[in-house]
Design a protein around this motif. Structure first.
Motif, short mmCIF file in Angstrom:
data_model
loop_
_atom_site.label_atom_id
_atom_site.label_comp_id
_atom_site.label_asym_id
_atom_site.label_seq_id
_atom_site.Cartn_x
_atom_site.Cartn_y
_atom_site.Cartn_z
N GLU A 338 42.51 31.44 49.40
CA GLU A 338 42.70 32.85 49.08
C GLU A 338 41.73 33.26 47.97
O GLU A 338 41.13 34.34 48.01
CB GLU A 338 44.17 33.08 48.69
CG GLU A 338 44.52 34.48 48.25
CD GLU A 338 44.31 35.58 49.31
OE1 GLU A 338 44.31 35.27 50.53
OE2 GLU A 338 44.13 36.75 48.90
N GLU A 342 38.95 36.13 48.13
CA GLU A 342 38.89 37.25 47.18
C GLU A 342 37.49 37.40 46.60
O GLU A 342 37.06 38.50 46.26
CB GLU A 342 39.95 37.08 46.08
CG GLU A 342 41.30 37.58 46.59
CD GLU A 342 42.48 37.20 45.72
OE1 GLU A 342 42.25 36.79 44.56
OE2 GLU A 342 43.62 37.29 46.22
N LEU A 345 35.75 39.47 49.02
CA LEU A 345 36.14 40.88 48.84
C LEU A 345 35.40 41.48 47.64
O LEU A 345 34.87 42.59 47.71
CB LEU A 345 37.65 41.00 48.62
CG LEU A 345 38.58 40.66 49.80
CD1 LEU A 345 40.04 40.70 49.35
CD2 LEU A 345 38.38 41.61 50.96
N GLU A 383 44.35 37.91 59.44
CA GLU A 383 44.79 38.75 58.33
C GLU A 383 43.60 39.03 57.38
O GLU A 383 43.36 40.16 56.96
CB GLU A 383 45.93 38.00 57.61
CG GLU A 383 46.56 38.74 56.47
CD GLU A 383 46.33 38.01 55.15
OE1 GLU A 383 46.50 38.65 54.12
OE2 GLU A 383 45.96 36.82 55.15
N ARG A 384 42.79 37.99 57.11
CA ARG A 384 41.62 38.20 56.23
C ARG A 384 40.60 39.13 56.89
O ARG A 384 39.97 39.95 56.23
CB ARG A 384 40.99 36.84 55.86
CG ARG A 384 41.87 36.08 54.92
CD ARG A 384 41.29 34.73 54.49
NE ARG A 384 42.28 34.03 53.68
CZ ARG A 384 42.24 32.73 53.38
NH1 ARG A 384 41.23 31.99 53.79
NH2 ARG A 384 43.19 32.18 52.64
N GLN A 386 41.23 41.55 58.86
CA GLN A 386 41.75 42.92 58.75
C GLN A 386 41.54 43.49 57.35
O GLN A 386 41.08 44.62 57.18
CB GLN A 386 43.26 42.89 59.11
CG GLN A 386 43.82 44.20 59.60
CD GLN A 386 42.94 44.88 60.65
OE1 GLN A 386 42.39 44.21 61.52
NE2 GLN A 386 42.76 46.18 60.51
N ARG A 387 41.84 42.65 56.34
CA ARG A 387 41.69 43.13 54.95
C ARG A 387 40.24 43.44 54.63
O ARG A 387 39.93 44.46 54.01
CB ARG A 387 42.22 42.06 53.98
CG ARG A 387 43.75 42.05 53.88
CD ARG A 387 44.25 40.76 53.28
NE ARG A 387 43.90 40.57 51.88
CZ ARG A 387 43.96 39.38 51.25
NH1 ARG A 387 44.35 38.30 51.91
NH2 ARG A 387 43.64 39.28 49.99
N LEU A 388 39.34 42.57 55.07
CA LEU A 388 37.92 42.79 54.77
C LEU A 388 37.39 44.01 55.53
O LEU A 388 36.62 44.81 54.99
CB LEU A 388 37.12 41.53 55.12
CG LEU A 388 35.63 41.55 54.79
CD1 LEU A 388 35.39 41.85 53.32
CD2 LEU A 388 34.97 40.20 55.14
N GLU A 390 39.04 46.66 56.46
CA GLU A 390 39.49 47.90 55.81
C GLU A 390 38.64 48.22 54.60
O GLU A 390 38.23 49.36 54.39
CB GLU A 390 40.96 47.76 55.38
CG GLU A 390 41.91 48.14 56.51
CD GLU A 390 43.33 47.69 56.25
OE1 GLU A 390 43.76 47.61 55.08
OE2 GLU A 390 44.02 47.37 57.26
N LEU A 391 38.34 47.19 53.81
CA LEU A 391 37.53 47.41 52.60
C LEU A 391 36.13 47.90 52.98
O LEU A 391 35.64 48.91 52.48
CB LEU A 391 37.44 46.11 51.80
CG LEU A 391 36.49 46.16 50.59
CD1 LEU A 391 37.06 47.06 49.51
CD2 LEU A 391 36.26 44.76 50.02
#
Ligand code: SAM
Length: 467
Positions: A338, A342, A345, A383-384, A386-388, A390-391
């Motif tokens: 994680e 990050e 990110l 999940e990662r 998706q998060r990336l 969106e950013l």
């Protein structure tokens, strides 16, 4: 003569290979079928970079065998390209309806193989051997295929990859790096420009490594050759790739030069300087970073650190303010924690990429990463991803909005695919612009005022600026 339909999976190199094969077959008298439904020959040009792409091509061939082949037993079915190269005969063993398996160094043999199969001289052909100088055989274009392609063309400058990133199958599917000569590439570009092309994208797995192997070989044979490589002709301090950019830049009538895909390691000061001094080299750079974590970059065998990457971005932005910077990122590489994610990110926030192609890590056979411990569960990869996404999309949307009210220069490619009353063009920093216009604008450089934005699209109004 038979008709052919080629379906392409994967990257721009695969698209380019398919175009060449289609052009070679047309030159032999084949016609291009509008769909697989009517074609006498159906070729799937395959990709191996991710498991998903391989599964899609195999699924498609199974459908063709069950559907098209059943009704028209004489149809010739073939695989070509990356998956054909890595799997070879195994494909025919698995799918006995397949007649032809053609590897990545054999695209130019497609016509003769098809002749042999159609004439009945041979029933099945698998040809995945290496072939010297095959890198120079990808040169024919289908400029009349679509209006857009006659304005902008891709030129393959090299084949293969020596980088050996631990996740990547490409060295196994495309072989080691082999570059064409500068005069050969320039001759192809000149011919394209004489046929109306205004923008050329130089294409290769890692274009910034262009000619390096040949240069090294020449030095190791210095006593015989005096150090001269067959690629470059002088003792220029610039890399062979920058020498190629200089040579292509000299072509009269060419408006814009792009290239893809490079490696961050290849952005030496000579290339940064080329951005500043060559006006035809547009303000656009694809810089595949893959991860923002130094630990993961090392495991990937990328050969640079986060700090080095950020330094390149800074230098590029200083040399060409407003340059569009895009990237490739892999999420869920084996061992990625994680905290590592990050860091990716935070890198994306710091660089503010104009766009990013995000890939969920896919285990590829024979690659070192496939055997690494701590493979990341699929759920976490998703999940990662998706998060990336969106950013990256949020940052990109803000950057697109900042264009509203600005005047930009576009190269008009032709009518938009979705709405023929609209033209489509690209800014120098590679953003798509749609505007109301007629066919006479095709191939022109135009100034457009941006009035609104859509998803990864700008809408422009040329009326006031080009009276
Ligand atoms: N020039 C590029 C570079 O510097 O790495 C190589 C282009 S590669 C064929 C296209 C992209 O596919 C890579 O940048 C990487 O992000 C992605 N890719 C390659 N192997 C992958 C794998 N095993 N799983 C997920 N994505 C992968």
């Amino acid at each position: 003569m038979p008709s052919v339909f080629i379906k392409t999976y994967g990257c721009q190199m695969n698209e380019r290979d398919s175009e060449t094969v289609a052009a070679q077959l047309v030159a032999k008298g084949y016609t291009l079928a509008p769909s697989e439904k009517t074609a006498d020959v159906i070729l799937l040009n395959t990709c191996s970079v991710r498991d998903f792409a391989e599964k899609k091509a195999i699924g498609k061939m199974q459908n063709l065998a069950a559907d098209v082949r059943k009704n028209r037993p004489d149809v010739v079915l073939g695989f070509m390209g990356c998956m054909a190269q890595s799997r070879g005969r195994e494909l025919i063993d698995k799918l006995p309806d397949v007649d032809l398996v053609l590897g990545t160094q054999k695209f130019h043999r497609a016509a003769e193989c098809l002749d042999e199969i159609i004439s009945g001289a041979r029933e099945k052909i698998v040809d995945v051997a290496e072939e010297e100088n095959s890198e120079a055989a990808i040169r024919e274009h289908l400029l009349n295929g679509s209006a857009k392609t006659s304005v902008s063309a891709f030129v393959s400058i090299m084949q293969g990859c020596n980088q050996r990133c631990t996740f990547c199958i490409v060295p196994f599917t495309r072989g080691g790096e082999r570059s064409r000569t500068i005069p050969d590439i320039v001759a192809e570009c000149r011919d394209l420009v004489s046929r109306g092309v205004k923008e050329i994208t130089l294409l290769g797995q890692i274009v910034t490594s262009y000619g390096k192997k040949e240069k090294r070989d020449a030095w190791s044979m210095k006593r015989e050759t005096g150090g001269a490589s067959r690629i470059t002709h002088d003792a220029s301090p610039n890399s062979p790739f920058v020498q190629l950019l200089d040579a292509v830049h000299e072509i009269d009538g060419l408006d814009r030069i792009r290239f893809t895909s490079p490696h961050p390691k290849g952005y030496g000061d000579d290339l940064i300087d080329a951005y500043a001094r060559l006006p035809k080299l547009v303000e656009s750079a694809h810089l595949p970073v893959q991860s923002g974590s130094d630990r993961v970059l090392k495991l990937m065998h990328r050969g640079y650190t986060r700090e080095k990457f950020l330094g390149i971005v800074k230098k590029l932005r200083r040399a060409k303010p407003g340059i569009g910077i895009t990237t490739d990122i892999i999420v869920g590489f084996p061992g990625e924690t994680e905290t590592d994610f990050e860091e990716t990110l935070s890198l994306a926030r710091e660089v503010e990429f104009d766009n990013a192609y995000i890939f969920k890590y896919s285990q590829r056979r024979d690659t070192p990463a496939a055997e690494m411990p701590d493979q990341v569960p699929q759920k976490i990869r998703e999940e990662r991803n998706q998060r990336l996404l969106e950013l990256v999309n949020g940052i990109a949307a803000r950057k697109y909005d900042a264009f509203i009210g600005r005047q930009v220069q576009i190269l008009v490619e032709g009518p938009s695919k979705k709405n023929a009353a609209r033209n489509t063009g690209r800014t120098r920093c590679n953003r798509i612009v749609l505007f109301d216009g007629s066919a006479r604008h095709q191939g022109q450089l135009m100034d457009v005022k941006i009035t609104r934005t859509g998803s990864f699209t700008l809408y422009g109004d040329p009326a006031i600026l080009n009276l």
